[in-house]
Design a protein around this motif. Structure first.
Motif, PDB file in Angstrom:
ATOM      1  N   ALA A  75      48.895 108.904 -32.640  1.00 16.49           N
ATOM      2  CA  ALA A  75      48.811 110.426 -33.799  1.00 16.49           C
ATOM      3  C   ALA A  75      48.047 109.001 -34.675  1.00 16.49           C
ATOM      4  CB  ALA A  75      49.657 111.330 -33.730  1.00 16.49           C
ATOM      5  N   ARG A  76      49.259 108.184 -34.197  1.00 18.83           N
ATOM      6  CA  ARG A  76      49.484 107.794 -35.595  1.00 18.83           C
ATOM      7  C   ARG A  76      47.920 106.324 -36.160  1.00 18.83           C
ATOM      8  NH1 ARG A  76      53.709 105.678 -33.766  1.00 18.83           N
ATOM      9  NH2 ARG A  76      52.947 103.820 -33.572  1.00 18.83           N
ATOM     10  N   GLU A  77      47.467 106.257 -34.583  1.00 13.33           N
ATOM     11  CA  GLU A  77      46.501 105.825 -34.623  1.00 13.33           C
ATOM     12  C   GLU A  77      45.005 106.137 -34.283  1.00 13.33           C
ATOM     13  OE1 GLU A  77      43.679 102.444 -33.487  1.00 13.33           O
ATOM     14  OE2 GLU A  77      45.769 102.293 -33.599  1.00 13.33           O
ATOM     15  N   ALA A  78      45.236 107.820 -34.095  1.00 15.00           N
ATOM     16  CA  ALA A  78      43.859 108.769 -34.148  1.00 15.00           C
ATOM     17  C   ALA A  78      44.249 108.952 -35.717  1.00 15.00           C
ATOM     18  CB  ALA A  78      44.003 109.787 -33.278  1.00 15.00           C
ATOM     19  N   ALA A  79      44.416 108.924 -36.580  1.00 14.27           N
ATOM     20  CA  ALA A  79      45.004 109.391 -37.791  1.00 14.27           C
ATOM     21  C   ALA A  79      44.191 108.359 -38.498  1.00 14.27           C
ATOM     22  CB  ALA A  79      46.420 109.307 -38.413  1.00 14.27           C
ATOM     23  N   ARG A  80      44.401 106.905 -38.556  1.00 15.62           N
ATOM     24  CA  ARG A  80      43.234 105.853 -39.113  1.00 15.62           C
ATOM     25  C   ARG A  80      41.841 105.630 -39.349  1.00 15.62           C
ATOM     26  NH1 ARG A  80      45.700 100.025 -37.252  1.00 15.62           N
ATOM     27  NH2 ARG A  80      44.074 100.134 -37.243  1.00 15.62           N
ATOM     28  N   LEU A  81      41.429 106.471 -38.063  1.00 18.12           N
ATOM     29  CA  LEU A  81      40.146 105.991 -37.568  1.00 18.12           C
ATOM     30  C   LEU A  81      39.557 107.121 -38.972  1.00 18.12           C
ATOM     31  CD1 LEU A  81      40.150 106.716 -34.381  1.00 18.12           C
ATOM     32  CD2 LEU A  81      39.559 104.620 -34.797  1.00 18.12           C
ATOM     33  N   PRO A  82      38.198 106.454 -39.273  1.00 17.88           N
ATOM     34  CA  PRO A  82      37.718 107.092 -40.606  1.00 17.88           C
ATOM     35  C   PRO A  82      36.892 108.859 -40.230  1.00 17.88           C
ATOM     36  CG  PRO A  82      36.349 105.780 -39.923  1.00 17.88           C
ATOM     37  CD  PRO A  82      38.354 105.528 -39.282  1.00 17.88           C
ATOM     38  N   TRP A  83      37.039 108.691 -39.271  1.00 14.68           N
ATOM     39  CA  TRP A  83      35.631 110.593 -38.625  1.00 14.68           C
ATOM     40  C   TRP A  83      36.887 111.279 -37.589  1.00 14.68           C
ATOM     41  CZ3 TRP A  83      37.525 110.645 -33.312  1.00 14.68           C
ATOM     42  CH2 TRP A  83      37.144 109.831 -32.557  1.00 14.68           C
ATOM     43  N   ASN A  86      42.917 114.963 -39.252  1.00 13.91           N
ATOM     44  CA  ASN A  86      44.197 115.268 -39.681  1.00 13.91           C
ATOM     45  C   ASN A  86      45.114 115.362 -38.143  1.00 13.91           C
ATOM     46  OD1 ASN A  86      47.148 114.827 -40.493  1.00 13.91           O
ATOM     47  ND2 ASN A  86      46.500 115.789 -42.359  1.00 13.91           N
ATOM     48  N   PRO A  87      45.896 114.134 -37.448  1.00 18.05           N
ATOM     49  CA  PRO A  87      46.458 115.010 -36.657  1.00 18.05           C
ATOM     50  C   PRO A  87      47.280 115.518 -36.386  1.00 18.05           C
ATOM     51  CG  PRO A  87      47.720 112.509 -37.865  1.00 18.05           C
ATOM     52  CD  PRO A  87      46.550 113.011 -38.001  1.00 18.05           C
ATOM     53  N   LEU A  88      48.043 116.432 -37.909  1.00 17.43           N
ATOM     54  CA  LEU A  88      48.709 117.387 -38.118  1.00 17.43           C
ATOM     55  C   LEU A  88      48.248 118.974 -37.646  1.00 17.43           C
ATOM     56  CD1 LEU A  88      50.800 116.337 -41.381  1.00 17.43           C
ATOM     57  CD2 LEU A  88      51.135 116.607 -38.963  1.00 17.43           C
ATOM     58  N   ASP A  89      46.361 118.759 -37.641  1.00 19.75           N
ATOM     59  CA  ASP A  89      45.650 119.579 -37.880  1.00 19.75           C
ATOM     60  C   ASP A  89      45.740 119.883 -36.210  1.00 19.75           C
ATOM     61  OD1 ASP A  89      45.563 119.919 -40.487  1.00 19.75           O
ATOM     62  OD2 ASP A  89      43.451 119.664 -40.588  1.00 19.75           O
TER      63      ASP A  89
END
Length: 158
Positions: A75-83, A86-89
């Motif tokens: 989740a943290r890595e996915a949140a860093r990607l500009p595209w 939001n992992p919370l979604d």
């Protein structure tokens, strides 16, 4: 999603005479409670060391734990990607979240210590497993089953 055995990364290939036998056999007894969204399972794994070197520990991949909450490495890595969304979604919360909860591990019929770090479970072996030798691993687990989570993909520009 039951644990997947990960062993022998970077190890030499097994000797040709041992290739004919499968090194892993699984027996799984699972109960799904659709009302509670819960899956309880007991897994028995018969494992033969076909990696070459002696093994002092085994590793299992617990993929559903990648989606446990917004604090996992995934989740943290996915949140860093500009595209990325939001992992919370896209990570289910509350009773909808899914993960693998390991209740107990037995190796060779005896209780065994284990540690879980997000998606990897490590089981140190009381006695090293020599090449060609086998052992039995029993895992009791109680993962909660999440509602379907959409696949994360890069948005298209139409």
């Amino acid at each position: 999603m039951l644990p997947a055995l990960l062993v022998g990364l970077g190890a030499a290939p097994p000797p040709p005479d041992s290739v004919a036998r499968d090194p892993v056999a699984y027996t799984i007894d699972a109960t799904l409670d659709t009302r509670a969204h819960a899956l309880h399972a007991r897994e028995r794994i018969e494992y033969r060391n076909a990696t070459g070197p002696e093994l002092t520990r085994l590793y299992f991949h617990l993929l559903p734990n990648a989606f446990r909450d917004g604090r996992t490495a995934y989740a943290r890595e996915a949140a860093r990607l500009p595209w990325a969304a939001n992992p919370l979604d896209w990570i289910p919360w509350g009773s909808r979240r899914g993960f693998v909860a390991i209740r107990s591990v037995r190796v060779g019929g005896r209780a065994a210590a284990f540690t879980v770090h997000e998606t990897v479970m490590e089981i140190p072996l009381a006695t090293p497993l020599a090449p060609g030798d086998s052992l039995s691993i029993e895992i009791a687990e109680g993962p909660s089953v999440a509602s379907p989570t959409p696949t994360i993909t890069r948005p298209r520009n139409n």
